[in-house]
Scaffold this motif. Structure first.
Motif, PDB file in Angstrom:
ATOM      1  N   SER A 217     -24.305  -9.791  17.564  1.00  0.00           N
ATOM      2  CA  SER A 217     -23.638 -10.421  16.432  1.00  0.00           C
ATOM      3  C   SER A 217     -22.509 -11.290  16.935  1.00  0.00           C
ATOM      4  O   SER A 217     -21.771 -10.893  17.823  1.00  0.00           O
ATOM      5  N   SER A 218     -22.406 -12.480  16.365  1.00  0.00           N
ATOM      6  CA  SER A 218     -21.220 -13.259  16.667  1.00  0.00           C
ATOM      7  C   SER A 218     -20.227 -12.935  15.581  1.00  0.00           C
ATOM      8  O   SER A 218     -20.567 -12.848  14.409  1.00  0.00           O
ATOM      9  N   THR A 219     -18.989 -12.687  15.990  1.00  0.00           N
ATOM     10  CA  THR A 219     -17.961 -12.357  15.008  1.00  0.00           C
ATOM     11  C   THR A 219     -16.888 -13.427  14.994  1.00  0.00           C
ATOM     12  O   THR A 219     -15.826 -13.230  14.447  1.00  0.00           O
ATOM     13  N   SER A 220     -17.167 -14.546  15.637  1.00  0.00           N
ATOM     14  CA  SER A 220     -16.233 -15.657  15.601  1.00  0.00           C
ATOM     15  C   SER A 220     -17.038 -16.944  15.537  1.00  0.00           C
ATOM     16  O   SER A 220     -18.132 -17.034  16.084  1.00  0.00           O
TER      17      SER A 220
ATOM     18  N   THR B  64     -12.128  -8.540  16.750  1.00  0.00           N
ATOM     19  CA  THR B  64     -12.069  -9.197  18.066  1.00  0.00           C
ATOM     20  C   THR B  64     -13.427  -9.857  18.326  1.00  0.00           C
ATOM     21  O   THR B  64     -14.449  -9.216  18.131  1.00  0.00           O
ATOM     22  N   PRO B  65     -13.426 -11.138  18.737  1.00  0.00           N
ATOM     23  CA  PRO B  65     -14.720 -11.755  19.054  1.00  0.00           C
ATOM     24  C   PRO B  65     -15.546 -10.820  19.942  1.00  0.00           C
ATOM     25  O   PRO B  65     -15.049 -10.312  20.949  1.00  0.00           O
ATOM     26  N   ALA B  66     -16.776 -10.567  19.526  1.00  0.00           N
ATOM     27  CA  ALA B  66     -17.582  -9.533  20.186  1.00  0.00           C
ATOM     28  C   ALA B  66     -17.753  -9.832  21.670  1.00  0.00           C
ATOM     29  O   ALA B  66     -18.166 -10.914  22.057  1.00  0.00           O
ATOM     30  N   GLN B  67     -17.429  -8.835  22.494  1.00  0.00           N
ATOM     31  CA  GLN B  67     -17.619  -8.951  23.932  1.00  0.00           C
ATOM     32  C   GLN B  67     -19.102  -8.739  24.250  1.00  0.00           C
ATOM     33  O   GLN B  67     -19.884  -8.385  23.380  1.00  0.00           O
TER      34      GLN B  67
ATOM     35  N   VAL C 108     -21.520 -18.510  20.120  1.00  0.00           N
ATOM     36  CA  VAL C 108     -22.920 -18.846  19.867  1.00  0.00           C
ATOM     37  C   VAL C 108     -23.599 -17.582  19.351  1.00  0.00           C
ATOM     38  O   VAL C 108     -23.303 -16.476  19.803  1.00  0.00           O
ATOM     39  N   THR C 109     -24.509 -17.745  18.406  1.00  0.00           N
ATOM     40  CA  THR C 109     -25.206 -16.574  17.890  1.00  0.00           C
ATOM     41  C   THR C 109     -26.171 -16.048  18.950  1.00  0.00           C
ATOM     42  O   THR C 109     -26.991 -16.785  19.478  1.00  0.00           O
ATOM     43  N   ALA C 110     -26.025 -14.754  19.248  1.00  0.00           N
ATOM     44  CA  ALA C 110     -26.889 -14.164  20.270  1.00  0.00           C
ATOM     45  C   ALA C 110     -28.187 -13.667  19.639  1.00  0.00           C
ATOM     46  O   ALA C 110     -28.330 -13.649  18.424  1.00  0.00           O
ATOM     47  N   ARG C 111     -29.093 -13.270  20.507  1.00  0.00           N
ATOM     48  CA  ARG C 111     -30.404 -12.825  20.021  1.00  0.00           C
ATOM     49  C   ARG C 111     -30.565 -11.329  20.214  1.00  0.00           C
ATOM     50  O   ARG C 111     -30.082 -10.762  21.181  1.00  0.00           O
TER      51      ARG C 111
END
Lengths: 376, 419
Positions: free
Chosen positions: B215-218, B57-60, B222-225
């Motif tokens: 982590s972005s999983t989709s 699941t796209p990371a919440q 956007v890639t988080a920091r």
């Protein structure tokens, strides 16, 4: 404010509703209300007295509400803000009489009303039940036996304190307190006497009064190691305890208070004893711990006939959890002397196990009051 | 019976919770307004499926993870707990109150079935992912819960890695529940109610809150920091990469045991960061340690964030552009026999320590088909002679769990284990 006021009404009306958690028990009446922007269809308008569950479904396009009104638009129950396409449940306990159900599409106006007729035996009042009266009577006898011992032992404790017998007083302190802790809910009914007899030092300071009672003497015995200046405190303690006992005799607990007390005693354990803050100078917390558990067990015993009839599974679970907690707790008692280990001897892991066992018991016990209410 | 919805999904609609005097906090639009499309972040994620939700699941945005130990040794208690949890999870993930009467419609004399703090809040993409630790299957060499012979061979505590300073009190656990949502209150509400359901059967060993998915999983995200200020998870497995997901995340039919097929292994590591010393490191130093630029996240071998990493590229000085001991190089699949893992970690701040320093870091979460994948990568990274980043981080907790496959419209999580 309207919502809160309405809730108060519902609370009174719901006194005889079972809060049994089993899904099978849901919707005993299975009433449905189909609300649209221009209609309000209640599946049945002739109802039996007792709790009814209305499942209100909004098939319209406007946000709606559903009310049950008694004569004079007294709100018996309401469910607000039901969005289009949504369902909400309303449980309401109705006595014999005529009522009106009302949908309010758009949440305005008097609503689209539907007459509801309730027939059958009106629910009995809680205090009418012979069984509940018997339960309260049985607990009264328990309280009487405990209060006699409480006064005797406190007398001995006070005498030792006044005679300057530190060791004897230290020995008697947890013993006398046992009788107090077993019937703590009784003492707490009389709000102002509890802090005077069983209050903690920081609270006394915060409230700007002298630190008195059990724990004042406890501090002197364990921290100073003497009984200097304790005479008055000891006399006052005995006098206050006698007052509590006398008041308790005048104003016995109801079955419902009894049920709430069984839970209250476990809350005492979870918040005061598990943290080791009750007897912070003597560390005799496990004596109090056991006494609270015994008191809770006595309350359940008095209510047992009622509970057995209403929810035997709950009783079985409570019995089992009491047994498990006892097994966990009793390992800290010296069987020959009857004395309990100082609380500070327990490791963190041991405290965690006790805490788990108390939590496990507290969950089913927290349901007892609503079961008692449903037996009326 | 119809479930009690905490709040209408339609953007403009309010909630029934108002009946208890709890305001929804949303102004109600006129009913003539066109229905507002709810923000995706508020929607539910289906609880049912071939795999458990909360993995690909796209990371919440938020995490609340709890590990529990069974306090009962009875098989029936374990099974009934999983059934009760599944029943509650179905309601929670849909944004409904739990129980029959929910938070405010039950007997006024009994405690409410639902604790109520999520009244008025949307489902917020809540996922609840359940896993079983090695200690559920056996303790002190003795099988538990009649699960003799059911423990996956690969489900064993992770080996010790150089530099670990593990605290057992916040490691391991018989059971784990990972709650992820876009609203922390929704995640906390879910865990709190599941814990309450467990009293008498299981009790909490530790729990951890996390924020700001690292982590972005989709590909859509956007890639988080992370707390180091760097983008994290650029090269993570993405849900859209079906082949990678099948190859590296899900337990396959040939992997065994049968009950775990379509499940996954979860590895958790709490990684404390020495924030204050890191913050004193020069920009260049930070970038050399990580192997990427801090701004765009592009590899030091050149290009933007998603440029292919060239581990052989050299800088004008003739040295490797991506330093030999940089984090990115040592964690890269090419350094680890092509192995990848699905990372799903969150930042955490547990307040400050007694010296006024931030107690912060990364709560690392990874899903993989075989715990060996994580072990291989961590062996490359661990130790003072390896990942340069180790000067600034320390692993303080560990956990490995077997997450069973998903559940259908009937049945319960972990049912295959007891079949």
């Amino acid at each position: 404010m309207k919502s809160l006021a309405a809730l108060g009404v519902v609370s009174l009306a719901l006194v005889s509703l079972s809060a049994c958690a089993s899904e099978d028990a849901a919707g005993s009446k299975g009433l449905t209300v189909e609300a649209t922007d221009s209609s309000c269809k209640v599946s049945k308008t002739e109802l039996d007295a007792g709790p009814s569950t209305f499942t209100v479904t909004n098939k319209g396009s406007k946000v709606t509400e559903f009310y049950v009104y008694a004569k004079g638009d007294r709100i018996m129950g309401e469910v607000e803000n039901i969005g289009p396409g949504l369902s909400r449940n309303l449980v309401v306990d109705l006595e014999k009489g005529t009522y009106e159900g009302a949908c309010k599409p758009g949440m305005v106006g008097d609503g689209i009303r539907q007459k509801l007729t309730v027939t059958g035996e009106a629910a009995k009042k809680l205090s009418d039940s012979a069984e509940l009266k018997a339960a309260a009577k049985s607990y009264e006898r328990y309280v009487a036996s405990q209060t006699d011992a409480l006064i005797d032992k406190t007398n001995e404790f006070v005498a030792a304190v006044k005679a300057g017998e530190v060791d004897e007083a230290k020995k008697l302190f947890p013993v006398a307190r046992t009788y107090w802790e077993r019937i703590e809910p009784v003492a707490e009914v009389f709000g102002d006497l509890d802090p005077l007899t069983d209050g903690r030092e920081p609270d006394a300071k915060a409230e700007g009064r002298d630190f008195t009672g059990w724990h004042r003497i406890e501090k002197q015995l364990w921290v100073a190691g003497n009984t200097d200046g304790m005479g008055t405190y000891a006399d006052d303690l005995l006098a206050n305890i006698k007052k509590v006992v006398a008041q308790a005799k005048d104003q016995p607990l109801t079955a419902l208070q009894l049920a709430q007390g069984s839970k209250g005693l476990l809350d005492e354990v979870a918040t005061g004893k598990i943290t080791g803050e009750e007897d912070e100078f003597s560390h005799t917390d496990l004596w109090d711990f056991k006494a609270n558990i015994e008191g809770s067990q006595a309350a359940i015993a008095a209510l047992r006939p009622v509970l057995e009839e209403q929810d035997p599974d709950l009783v079985a679970l409570i019995d089992q959890r009491f047994k498990e907690l006892d097994a966990e707790l009793n390992q800290y008692q010296d069987k020959s002397t009857g004395e309990w280990a100082p609380y500070t001897d327990l490791s963190k892991a041991q405290v965690k196990k006790l805490s788990d066992a108390v939590a496990a018991l507290s969950e089913p016990i927290s349901k007892v009051a609503s079961v008692v209410a449903s037996s009326a | 019976m119809t479930d009690l919805s905490r709040r209408a999904l339609l953007g403009a609609a309010g909630i029934g919770a108002v009946a208890a005097g709890v305001g929804g906090g949303y102004a109600l639009g006129s009913s003539d307004d066109p229905p507002v499309k709810p923000a995706e972040a508020a929607l539910p994620v289906p609880f049912t499926g071939r795999h458990q939700a909360g993995i690909v699941t796209p990371a919440q945005d938020r995490l609340y993870l709890v590990a529990l130990d069974m306090t009962s040794e009875k098989r029936d208690d374990l099974i009934s707990l999983l059934k009760d949890w599944t029943r509650a999870a179905r309601k929670l993930t849909a944004g409904n109150e739990i129980g029959v009467y929910g938070a405010v419609a039950g007997s006024p004399l009994g405690p409410p079935e639902d604790t109520g703090e999520a009244l008025g809040l949307p489902p917020s993409q809540l996922t609840l992912t359940f896993g079983f630790g090695p200690s559920l299957f056996e303790k002190d060499g003795k099988p538990r819960f009649g699960l003799d012979g059911r423990k996956p061979e690969k489900l064993t505590d992770l080996p010790a890695f150089s530099g670990d300073q593990l605290d057992p009190a916040i490691s391991h656990g018989d059971l784990v529940v990972q709650a992820c949502a876009n609203d922390p209150q929704v995640a906390v509400h879910a865990v709190r109610n599941l814990v309450r359901i467990a009293f008498g059967r299981a009790s909490v060993r530790y729990s951890q809150m996390g924020f700001g998915r690292t982590s972005s999983t989709s590909q859509a995200q956007v890639t988080a920091r992370n707390m180091l200020g760097f983008k994290d998870g650029t090269a993570n497995i993405k849900v859209e990469e079906r082949r990678s997901v099948d190859e590296f995340v899900w337990v396959g039919p040939d992997d065994g045991p049968d009950w775990l097929v379509d499940g996954s292994y979860l590895v958790t590591r709490k990684i404390n960061m020495r924030i204050e010393t890191w913050d004193r490191e020069s920009l260049q130093g930070q970038e050399q340690i990580i192997g990427r630029t801090k701004g765009s996240g592009g590899p030091l071998s050149g290009g933007d964030e998603f440029a292919t990493i060239d581990l052989k590229a050299k800088g004008p000085d003739g040295e490797l552009a991506i330093p030999e001991k940089s984090h990115v190089r040592l964690a890269h699949p090419d350094t680890n026999g092509g192995v990848k893992i699905l990372r799903r970690g969150y930042n955490f701040v547990d307040g400050s320590d007694g010296l006024g320093q931030l107690s912060a870091g990364l709560f690392f979460i990874a899903y993989q088909r075989d715990p060996e994948q994580f072990i291989r990568i961590q062996k490359s990274l661990a130790g003072s002679q390896n990942d340069l980043l180790n000067e600034y981080i320390v692993h303080v907790s560990t956990g490995v769990f077997a997450c069973p496959p998903g559940v259908g419209r009937t049945g319960f999580v972990g049912e295959t284990l007891f079949a």
